[in-house]
Design a protein around this motif. Structure first.
Motif, PDB file in Angstrom:
ATOM      1  N   ALA A  25     -35.506  21.292   6.741  1.00  0.00           N
ATOM      2  CA  ALA A  25     -34.706  21.902   5.436  1.00  0.00           C
ATOM      3  C   ALA A  25     -33.096  21.228   6.080  1.00  0.00           C
ATOM      4  O   ALA A  25     -32.130  20.759   4.910  1.00  0.00           O
ATOM      5  CB  ALA A  25     -34.716  22.876   5.622  1.00  0.00           C
ATOM      6  N   ALA A  26     -32.872  20.562   7.050  1.00  0.00           N
ATOM      7  CA  ALA A  26     -31.741  20.081   7.327  1.00  0.00           C
ATOM      8  C   ALA A  26     -31.522  18.913   6.518  1.00  0.00           C
ATOM      9  O   ALA A  26     -30.054  19.205   6.072  1.00  0.00           O
ATOM     10  CB  ALA A  26     -31.856  19.431   8.478  1.00  0.00           C
ATOM     11  N   VAL A  27     -32.419  18.242   5.966  1.00  0.00           N
ATOM     12  CA  VAL A  27     -32.062  16.867   5.390  1.00  0.00           C
ATOM     13  C   VAL A  27     -32.472  16.817   3.835  1.00  0.00           C
ATOM     14  O   VAL A  27     -33.416  17.198   3.282  1.00  0.00           O
ATOM     15  CB  VAL A  27     -32.083  15.614   6.029  1.00  0.00           C
ATOM     16  N   ASP A  28     -31.654  16.956   2.720  1.00  0.00           N
ATOM     17  CA  ASP A  28     -31.980  17.143   1.004  1.00  0.00           C
ATOM     18  C   ASP A  28     -32.599  15.652   1.136  1.00  0.00           C
ATOM     19  O   ASP A  28     -32.209  14.651   1.265  1.00  0.00           O
ATOM     20  CB  ASP A  28     -30.612  17.631   0.262  1.00  0.00           C
ATOM     21  N   ALA A  29     -33.283  15.189   0.202  1.00  0.00           N
ATOM     22  CA  ALA A  29     -33.463  14.635  -0.388  1.00  0.00           C
ATOM     23  C   ALA A  29     -32.904  13.458  -1.470  1.00  0.00           C
ATOM     24  O   ALA A  29     -32.360  14.110  -2.043  1.00  0.00           O
ATOM     25  CB  ALA A  29     -35.282  13.927  -1.571  1.00  0.00           C
ATOM     26  N   SER A  82     -49.595   6.003  -1.073  1.00  0.00           N
ATOM     27  CA  SER A  82     -48.667   5.829  -0.074  1.00  0.00           C
ATOM     28  C   SER A  82     -47.531   5.614  -0.641  1.00  0.00           C
ATOM     29  O   SER A  82     -47.221   5.139  -1.615  1.00  0.00           O
ATOM     30  CB  SER A  82     -49.201   4.193  -0.116  1.00  0.00           C
ATOM     31  N   VAL A  83     -46.534   5.934   0.195  1.00  0.00           N
ATOM     32  CA  VAL A  83     -45.530   6.029  -0.240  1.00  0.00           C
ATOM     33  C   VAL A  83     -44.320   5.518   0.858  1.00  0.00           C
ATOM     34  O   VAL A  83     -44.798   5.420   2.303  1.00  0.00           O
ATOM     35  CB  VAL A  83     -44.703   7.539  -0.512  1.00  0.00           C
ATOM     36  N   THR A  84     -43.802   4.640   0.207  1.00  0.00           N
ATOM     37  CA  THR A  84     -42.922   3.946   1.622  1.00  0.00           C
ATOM     38  C   THR A  84     -41.414   3.858   1.160  1.00  0.00           C
ATOM     39  O   THR A  84     -40.906   3.657  -0.531  1.00  0.00           O
ATOM     40  CB  THR A  84     -43.443   2.293   1.237  1.00  0.00           C
ATOM     41  N   VAL A  85     -40.627   3.936   1.934  1.00  0.00           N
ATOM     42  CA  VAL A  85     -39.343   4.611   2.001  1.00  0.00           C
ATOM     43  C   VAL A  85     -38.520   3.224   2.658  1.00  0.00           C
ATOM     44  O   VAL A  85     -38.825   2.455   3.842  1.00  0.00           O
ATOM     45  CB  VAL A  85     -38.130   4.798   2.410  1.00  0.00           C
ATOM     46  N   VAL A  86     -38.050   2.179   1.569  1.00  0.00           N
ATOM     47  CA  VAL A  86     -37.211   0.352   2.212  1.00  0.00           C
ATOM     48  C   VAL A  86     -35.617   0.798   1.686  1.00  0.00           C
ATOM     49  O   VAL A  86     -35.566   1.576   0.770  1.00  0.00           O
ATOM     50  CB  VAL A  86     -37.511  -0.636   1.234  1.00  0.00           C
ATOM     51  N   GLU A 119     -41.743  13.218   1.664  1.00  0.00           N
ATOM     52  CA  GLU A 119     -42.210  14.217   1.001  1.00  0.00           C
ATOM     53  C   GLU A 119     -41.260  15.331  -0.625  1.00  0.00           C
ATOM     54  O   GLU A 119     -42.546  15.567  -1.053  1.00  0.00           O
ATOM     55  CB  GLU A 119     -41.328  15.279   1.739  1.00  0.00           C
ATOM     56  N   ASP A 120     -40.472  14.421  -1.134  1.00  0.00           N
ATOM     57  CA  ASP A 120     -40.046  15.014  -2.566  1.00  0.00           C
ATOM     58  C   ASP A 120     -40.643  14.429  -3.838  1.00  0.00           C
ATOM     59  O   ASP A 120     -41.560  14.804  -4.294  1.00  0.00           O
ATOM     60  CB  ASP A 120     -38.780  14.593  -3.014  1.00  0.00           C
ATOM     61  N   TYR A 121     -41.151  12.917  -2.830  1.00  0.00           N
ATOM     62  CA  TYR A 121     -41.857  12.410  -4.172  1.00  0.00           C
ATOM     63  C   TYR A 121     -43.364  12.629  -4.479  1.00  0.00           C
ATOM     64  O   TYR A 121     -44.465  13.425  -4.675  1.00  0.00           O
ATOM     65  CB  TYR A 121     -42.120  10.278  -4.016  1.00  0.00           C
ATOM     66  N   ALA A 122     -43.705  13.426  -2.831  1.00  0.00           N
ATOM     67  CA  ALA A 122     -45.270  13.608  -2.743  1.00  0.00           C
ATOM     68  C   ALA A 122     -45.763  15.050  -2.928  1.00  0.00           C
ATOM     69  O   ALA A 122     -46.977  15.215  -4.220  1.00  0.00           O
ATOM     70  CB  ALA A 122     -45.525  13.688  -0.830  1.00  0.00           C
ATOM     71  N   GLN A 123     -44.263  15.584  -3.547  1.00  0.00           N
ATOM     72  CA  GLN A 123     -44.667  16.779  -3.846  1.00  0.00           C
ATOM     73  C   GLN A 123     -45.320  16.533  -6.301  1.00  0.00           C
ATOM     74  O   GLN A 123     -45.438  17.435  -6.287  1.00  0.00           O
ATOM     75  CB  GLN A 123     -43.286  18.030  -4.572  1.00  0.00           C
ATOM     76  N   ASN A 124     -44.453  15.556  -6.680  1.00  0.00           N
ATOM     77  CA  ASN A 124     -45.188  15.304  -7.373  1.00  0.00           C
ATOM     78  C   ASN A 124     -46.270  14.534  -7.460  1.00  0.00           C
ATOM     79  O   ASN A 124     -46.722  14.108  -9.051  1.00  0.00           O
ATOM     80  CB  ASN A 124     -43.517  14.491  -7.972  1.00  0.00           C
TER      81      ASN A 124
END
Length: 158
Positions: A56-60, A108-112, A94-99
């Motif tokens: 919870a330390a970092v917000d999306a 698959s969700v990749t961050v660039v 995690e934020d994207y996965a909730q939807n």
């Protein structure tokens, strides 16, 4: 037929056994108590209360979707987060996965950091349930609760 020991040899063997057992059990018992104590201390650090605080330390962060591909049961997307840290990338996944909804089983969700990046900050594989894990990962992803996300964060800037 076993060799017979003399009374003197038997007395010496009993004396030696008595010394070994008298001294030998003490270090073993002390070691056992130490192992149990360390195990109890180690378990107290892994409480469920400690884990959510770290997450919870970092917000999306704000992200932009790119290269989104969806089929009947599977999908993938790149999330663009300029100057993303590993913690921010995990939070975005995690934020994207909730939807993720519908009939998707594997996503698959990749961050660039930019849409031209060839190397990703973090990649997450969202799996709906244990049956989907068996089908899409060969059962590699194990979880206590579903859906679950398997994260890989090689961050190229580290």
């Amino acid at each position: 037929m076993p060799k017979q020991l003399t009374d003197e040899q038997m007395a010496r063997r009993r004396s030696l056994n008595k010394k070994i057992l008298g001294f030998g059990c003490l270090p073993i018992a002390a070691l056992l108590v130490l192992v149990i104590a360390l195990a109890a201390i180690g378990d107290s650090d892994d409480t469920d209360d400690a884990k959510p605080a770290k997450e919870a330390a970092v917000d999306a962060p704000a992200y932009t979707e790119a290269n989104k591909r969806e089929k009947t049961k599977t999908g993938s997307v790149d999330l663009i987060v300029p100057d993303a840290t590993v913690d921010q990338a995990k939070a975005a996944i995690e934020d994207y996965a909730q939807n993720i909804g519908g009939d998707f089983q594997d996503y698959s969700v990749t961050v660039v950091r930019s849409d031209t990046d060839k190397v990703y900050v973090c990649s997450g594989r969202w799996i709906r349930d244990e049956q989907a894990s068996e089908l899409y990962t060969g059962g590699k992803l194990k979880a206590d609760s579903w859906p679950a996300i398997d994260m890989n964060c090689p961050d190229p800037k580290d």
